[in-house]
Motif scaffolding. Structure first.
Motif, PDB file in Angstrom:
ATOM      1  N   GLY A 253      -4.165 -11.771  32.622  1.00 34.74           N
ATOM      2  CA  GLY A 253      -4.227 -11.144  33.928  1.00 34.74           C
ATOM      3  C   GLY A 253      -4.501 -12.181  34.999  1.00 34.74           C
ATOM      4  O   GLY A 253      -4.069 -13.332  34.894  1.00 34.74           O
ATOM      5  N   VAL A 254      -5.267 -11.756  36.022  1.00 31.95           N
ATOM      6  CA  VAL A 254      -5.539 -12.633  37.153  1.00 31.95           C
ATOM      7  C   VAL A 254      -6.234 -13.952  36.739  1.00 31.95           C
ATOM      8  O   VAL A 254      -5.857 -15.022  37.218  1.00 31.95           O
ATOM      9  CB  VAL A 254      -6.357 -11.877  38.224  1.00 31.95           C
ATOM     10  N   PRO A 255      -7.237 -13.928  35.828  1.00 32.51           N
ATOM     11  CA  PRO A 255      -7.897 -15.193  35.465  1.00 32.51           C
ATOM     12  C   PRO A 255      -6.928 -16.232  34.910  1.00 32.51           C
ATOM     13  O   PRO A 255      -7.029 -17.419  35.232  1.00 32.51           O
ATOM     14  CB  PRO A 255      -8.919 -14.776  34.409  1.00 32.51           C
TER      15      PRO A 255
ATOM     16  N   SER B 295      -3.946 -12.022  46.497  1.00 28.68           N
ATOM     17  CA  SER B 295      -3.507 -13.304  47.048  1.00 28.68           C
ATOM     18  C   SER B 295      -4.680 -14.150  47.501  1.00 28.68           C
ATOM     19  O   SER B 295      -4.786 -15.326  47.159  1.00 28.68           O
ATOM     20  CB  SER B 295      -2.564 -13.076  48.232  1.00 28.68           C
ATOM     21  N   LEU B 296      -5.598 -13.539  48.267  1.00 28.39           N
ATOM     22  CA  LEU B 296      -6.721 -14.300  48.795  1.00 28.39           C
ATOM     23  C   LEU B 296      -7.648 -14.752  47.667  1.00 28.39           C
ATOM     24  O   LEU B 296      -8.126 -15.887  47.659  1.00 28.39           O
ATOM     25  CB  LEU B 296      -7.488 -13.468  49.832  1.00 28.39           C
ATOM     26  N   LEU B 297      -7.851 -13.867  46.706  1.00 25.98           N
ATOM     27  CA  LEU B 297      -8.698 -14.200  45.560  1.00 25.98           C
ATOM     28  C   LEU B 297      -8.136 -15.414  44.828  1.00 25.98           C
ATOM     29  O   LEU B 297      -8.835 -16.388  44.558  1.00 25.98           O
ATOM     30  CB  LEU B 297      -8.729 -12.989  44.617  1.00 25.98           C
ATOM     31  N   VAL B 298      -6.830 -15.358  44.529  1.00 21.85           N
ATOM     32  CA  VAL B 298      -6.197 -16.461  43.803  1.00 21.85           C
ATOM     33  C   VAL B 298      -6.288 -17.741  44.635  1.00 21.85           C
ATOM     34  O   VAL B 298      -6.679 -18.798  44.124  1.00 21.85           O
ATOM     35  CB  VAL B 298      -4.727 -16.127  43.465  1.00 21.85           C
TER      36      VAL B 298
ATOM     37  N   ALA C  42       6.111 -13.487  35.814  1.00 22.84           N
ATOM     38  CA  ALA C  42       5.279 -14.354  34.986  1.00 22.84           C
ATOM     39  C   ALA C  42       3.911 -14.518  35.624  1.00 22.84           C
ATOM     40  O   ALA C  42       3.260 -15.533  35.449  1.00 22.84           O
ATOM     41  CB  ALA C  42       5.944 -15.713  34.798  1.00 22.84           C
ATOM     42  N   GLY C  43       3.493 -13.516  36.387  1.00 23.09           N
ATOM     43  CA  GLY C  43       2.221 -13.668  37.074  1.00 23.09           C
ATOM     44  C   GLY C  43       1.285 -12.530  36.736  1.00 23.09           C
ATOM     45  O   GLY C  43       1.101 -12.179  35.578  1.00 23.09           O
ATOM     46  N   VAL C  44       0.718 -11.968  37.793  1.00 22.26           N
ATOM     47  CA  VAL C  44      -0.189 -10.835  37.649  1.00 22.26           C
ATOM     48  C   VAL C  44       0.603  -9.662  37.059  1.00 22.26           C
ATOM     49  O   VAL C  44       1.742  -9.418  37.457  1.00 22.26           O
ATOM     50  CB  VAL C  44      -0.751 -10.482  39.037  1.00 22.26           C
ATOM     51  N   PRO C  45       0.018  -8.925  36.083  1.00 21.28           N
ATOM     52  CA  PRO C  45       0.740  -7.802  35.468  1.00 21.28           C
ATOM     53  C   PRO C  45       1.341  -6.851  36.508  1.00 21.28           C
ATOM     54  O   PRO C  45       0.714  -6.610  37.545  1.00 21.28           O
ATOM     55  CB  PRO C  45      -0.345  -7.101  34.644  1.00 21.28           C
ATOM     56  N   PRO C  46       2.569  -6.316  36.251  1.00 25.81           N
ATOM     57  CA  PRO C  46       3.309  -5.570  37.274  1.00 25.81           C
ATOM     58  C   PRO C  46       2.593  -4.337  37.794  1.00 25.81           C
ATOM     59  O   PRO C  46       2.879  -3.878  38.899  1.00 25.81           O
ATOM     60  CB  PRO C  46       4.612  -5.186  36.566  1.00 25.81           C
ATOM     61  N   GLU C  47       1.640  -3.772  37.020  1.00 22.88           N
ATOM     62  CA  GLU C  47       0.993  -2.547  37.511  1.00 22.88           C
ATOM     63  C   GLU C  47      -0.002  -2.830  38.637  1.00 22.88           C
ATOM     64  O   GLU C  47      -0.393  -1.935  39.371  1.00 22.88           O
ATOM     65  CB  GLU C  47       0.332  -1.769  36.361  1.00 22.88           C
ATOM     66  N   ILE C  48      -0.427  -4.105  38.780  1.00 26.11           N
ATOM     67  CA  ILE C  48      -1.334  -4.454  39.880  1.00 26.11           C
ATOM     68  C   ILE C  48      -0.503  -4.729  41.131  1.00 26.11           C
ATOM     69  O   ILE C  48       0.448  -5.501  41.070  1.00 26.11           O
ATOM     70  CB  ILE C  48      -2.165  -5.708  39.519  1.00 26.11           C
ATOM     71  N   PRO C  49      -0.813  -4.079  42.269  1.00 25.47           N
ATOM     72  CA  PRO C  49      -0.012  -4.356  43.464  1.00 25.47           C
ATOM     73  C   PRO C  49      -0.311  -5.742  44.032  1.00 25.47           C
ATOM     74  O   PRO C  49      -1.431  -5.998  44.469  1.00 25.47           O
ATOM     75  CB  PRO C  49      -0.431  -3.245  44.441  1.00 25.47           C
ATOM     76  N   THR C  50       0.656  -6.632  43.964  1.00 28.52           N
ATOM     77  CA  THR C  50       0.562  -7.919  44.648  1.00 28.52           C
ATOM     78  C   THR C  50       1.840  -8.055  45.455  1.00 28.52           C
ATOM     79  O   THR C  50       2.819  -7.357  45.202  1.00 28.52           O
ATOM     80  CB  THR C  50       0.486  -9.109  43.679  1.00 28.52           C
ATOM     81  N   TRP C  51       1.821  -8.978  46.436  1.00 29.17           N
ATOM     82  CA  TRP C  51       2.996  -9.119  47.285  1.00 29.17           C
ATOM     83  C   TRP C  51       4.222  -9.537  46.463  1.00 29.17           C
ATOM     84  O   TRP C  51       5.319  -9.053  46.681  1.00 29.17           O
ATOM     85  CB  TRP C  51       2.689 -10.102  48.418  1.00 29.17           C
ATOM     86  N   GLY C  52       4.002 -10.441  45.513  1.00 29.48           N
ATOM     87  CA  GLY C  52       5.112 -10.887  44.661  1.00 29.48           C
ATOM     88  C   GLY C  52       5.660  -9.743  43.823  1.00 29.48           C
ATOM     89  O   GLY C  52       6.872  -9.536  43.727  1.00 29.48           O
ATOM     90  N   ASN C  53       4.746  -8.971  43.206  1.00 28.49           N
ATOM     91  CA  ASN C  53       5.180  -7.824  42.394  1.00 28.49           C
ATOM     92  C   ASN C  53       5.924  -6.799  43.237  1.00 28.49           C
ATOM     93  O   ASN C  53       6.933  -6.223  42.801  1.00 28.49           O
ATOM     94  CB  ASN C  53       3.969  -7.154  41.748  1.00 28.49           C
TER      95      ASN C  53
END
Lengths: 313, 298
Positions: free
Chosen positions: B155-157, B97-100, B237-248
């Motif tokens: 991915g994130v980029p 989140s902070l990175l984005v 439709a965001g960061v791939p589901p295997e990466i832990p993000t708050w949305g995921n």
């Protein structure tokens, strides 16, 4: 007045044309070949080439755009890759839930936010004012889906007052329809309330400081008509503007709210299309939503002449 | 320039820190929350366990906040439906989140700054650029981002790129508005009349005036980017589901809301706190850097 409306209408044409070009290029310049998506994983290169030719993807880009925009102007947004239906048909089918949600949210949010904004400005500096502004900052910070699940957890799961999710057409009765829209409307409307309440308060503070307001107070106009007739009407132009601009917030939020509450509207349609890479649906929905946004803001521009007769362009 | 410079002497005065805190409670509270979150995110590998470790035996364990400071405990924030540590996932989620937020704020204000300067200074470019910005603004940002991510599957980029594009027009409008007012001021005429080239006039004389509102705008862009990223991840439709993000995390736990509300509550609360903190800093900066507006808002 009519000339003004016509001029404003004409001014939206280049904007919509640019929107169409952006949406078109988005799909056509993105990596990934739609033809191979349609053909599936086991297709031969000949089969893919045949699909490319059938879709017209082998023609020059400008020619493809000319054909596409011609079709769009006739209401043909293309064909879904997954559903064997036209995109326009799918959007129309899903329109009722989305329009219902948009209308209930709009009514709820505008009533609440303007009331809060007017009260906060009237009692500026009081505890009430600070509470309203606190709600406004918070409402702006909590995402739609977090509010949504919080509401579901408290009011549907714990208290059991309202249904957890779903949608009933209005034809099945007013209460079953409304009952399922209450929580989604609150979740969707919160950020919108925050936005409008803030602007209402600021512009009301400005208007209340005007000389004519002191005159109104001096000649003994009662509080309610003074706030509503004298002040609010003069503060209307910026408020209506932000109501229009904020519709973008609602459109983005609709997509998420429909997912949280499982409402089978246009937002769900596009979310399902993401997973299937059904690009004609994504393209069509973006175009329709952008068109709605442009039209709403056109209506806002026209409404200025009603709120402020000095507006004559 | 004037706004940013006015800040320094106040903080430097003796006892300035206390005065600064009293005068700017929102910046201090928001800033403190953000610093804590940043430290947690940076130190994630040292304070949290493996966010990806699956342990089906230990699934849907309720949180036990008493163990918050026990190293190695996996049920501080409870576990999710696969037995993964919600605390670890929440802390790692802060990183994305902070990175984005930071990258989107940086890219969109930088790009928006130069496009806005060009639009405001060169009349010939103005109409073309502003019509394009009108069109970009007419497309709902989250939908534009959904389309960009869905069509490229990155991915994130890609997510950062997709969120940056719809944020640019607002920055351009802001910068252009400042340039239009500054351009009419006498010192610009003076600079032009002594023979300064347009490039120098823009960079030396106009650009510094846009910085104060731009910094404020950057905080709002950052907050909005974090919300959009979470929304995109939530929609798949965001960061791939295997990466832990708050949305995921919320998307994957939503079906367990009634049985395990903590799996949704902790990431949701962190999301709200971070965005609130950034908005508080933004409001505080606006009041400090733009005293005219601040007086009006009060």
């Amino acid at each position: 007045m009519i000339a003004y409306i016509i001029r404003r209408l004409i001014a939206t044409i280049p904007v919509m044309l640019l929107v169409a070009i952006i949406v078109f290029l988005l799909v056509h310049l993105a990596p990934g070949d739609p033809a191979s998506v349609i053909a599936g994983d086991n297709a031969t290169s000949d089969q893919i080439a045949a699909i490319r030719a059938a879709l017209g993807l082998d023609r020059p880009l400008w020619e493809q755009f000319a054909i596409w925009i011609g079709n769009v102007l006739q209401g043909d947004l293309g064909h879904s890759l997954f559903w064997n239906r036209s995109v326009s048909e799918l959007i129309l089918q899903r329109a009722e839930p989305t329009i219902s949600l948009a209308i209930t949210t709009l009514i709820l949010a505008v009533t609440i936010s303007i009331t809060l904004g007017v009260l906060a400005a009237w009692k500026a500096g009081s505890g009430l004012d600070r509470a309203v502004m606190g709600v406004a900052v918070t409402g702006f910070s909590v995402p739609v889906f977090v509010v949504g699940y919080l509401l579901v957890f408290v009011f549907a799961i714990q208290l059991g007052w309202l249904p957890v999710q779903g949608y009933r057409p209005i034809a099945e009765g007013l209460w079953p329809w409304l009952e399922r829209l209450i929580l989604p409307s609150i979740a969707l409307g919160l950020a919108y309330v925050a936005l409008i309440a803030r602007i209402t308060r600021t512009t009301m503070l400005e208007v209340l400081a005007e000389d004519y307001m002191r005159t109104a107070e001096a000649k003994g106009v009662a509080t309610r008509p003074m706030l509503l007739k004298h002040a609010l009407k003069n503060a209307a132009v910026p408020i209506v503007t932000i109501v229009g601009i904020g519709v973008a917030l609602l459109i983005g939020g609709v997509v998420i709210t429909e997912t949280v509450f499982n409402i089978p509207g246009i937002g769900r349609l596009v979310v399902d299309a993401i997973a299937r890479r059904d690009y004609p649906i994504i393209q069509g929905v973006i175009l329709v939503f952008s068109g709605v946004y442009v039209l709403v803001n056109l209506a806002v521009d026209i409404s200025y002449t009603f709120f402020d007769p000095r507006v004559r362009y | 320039m004037a706004g940013a410079a006015a800040e320094a002497p106040i903080a430097a005065r003796p006892g300035g820190a206390r005065v600064f805190i009293r005068r700017n409670p929102t910046i201090v509270i928001g800033g403190a929350l953000l610093v804590i979150m940043l430290i947690l995110a940076v130190l994630a590998p040292f304070i949290a366990g493996d966010p990806l470790h699956v342990n089906p035996v230990n699934r849907l364990q309720p949180p036990d906040l008493a163990k918050l400071f026990v190293p190695g405990a996996v049920d501080r924030f409870g576990t999710d439906n696969l037995g993964r540590d919600v605390f670890a996932r929440t802390i790692y989620g802060a990183r994305v989140s902070l990175l984005v937020g930071i990258f989107v704020a940086f890219f969109s204000t930088t790009i928006g700054l130069f496009v806005g300067l060009a639009a405001g200074y060169y009349r010939a470019l103005d109409t073309v650029i502003m019509r394009l910005m009108d069109a970009l603004m007419a497309i709902p940002g989250i939908l534009l981002a959904i389309a960009l991510v869905a069509l490229t599957r990155g991915g994130v980029p890609v997510v950062i790129f997709a969120i940056t594009i719809p944020e640019i027009p607002r920055v351009v409008r802001l910068v252009r508005a400042v340039v239009l007012t500054v351009r009419e001021r006498p010192f610009i005429d003076a600079a032009v009349s002594v023979g300064s080239r347009p490039k120098k006039v823009i960079l030396r004389h106009i650009l510094p005036n846009t910085l104060a509102p731009l910094i404020v705008q950057a905080t709002y862009v950052c907050a909005s980017a974090i919300l959009v990223e979470a929304g995109l991840s939530f929609l798949g439709a965001g960061v791939p589901p295997e990466i832990p993000t708050w949305g995921n995390m919320i998307a994957q736990s939503r079906l367990f809301l009634s049985r395990a509300p903590w799996t949704v509550f902790f990431p949701g609360a962190c999301l709200a706190i971070v965005v609130l903190a950034i908005n508080l800093v933004g409001d505080g900066l606006r009041d400090r850097l733009d005293p005219r507006l601040a007086r009006r808002m009060r």
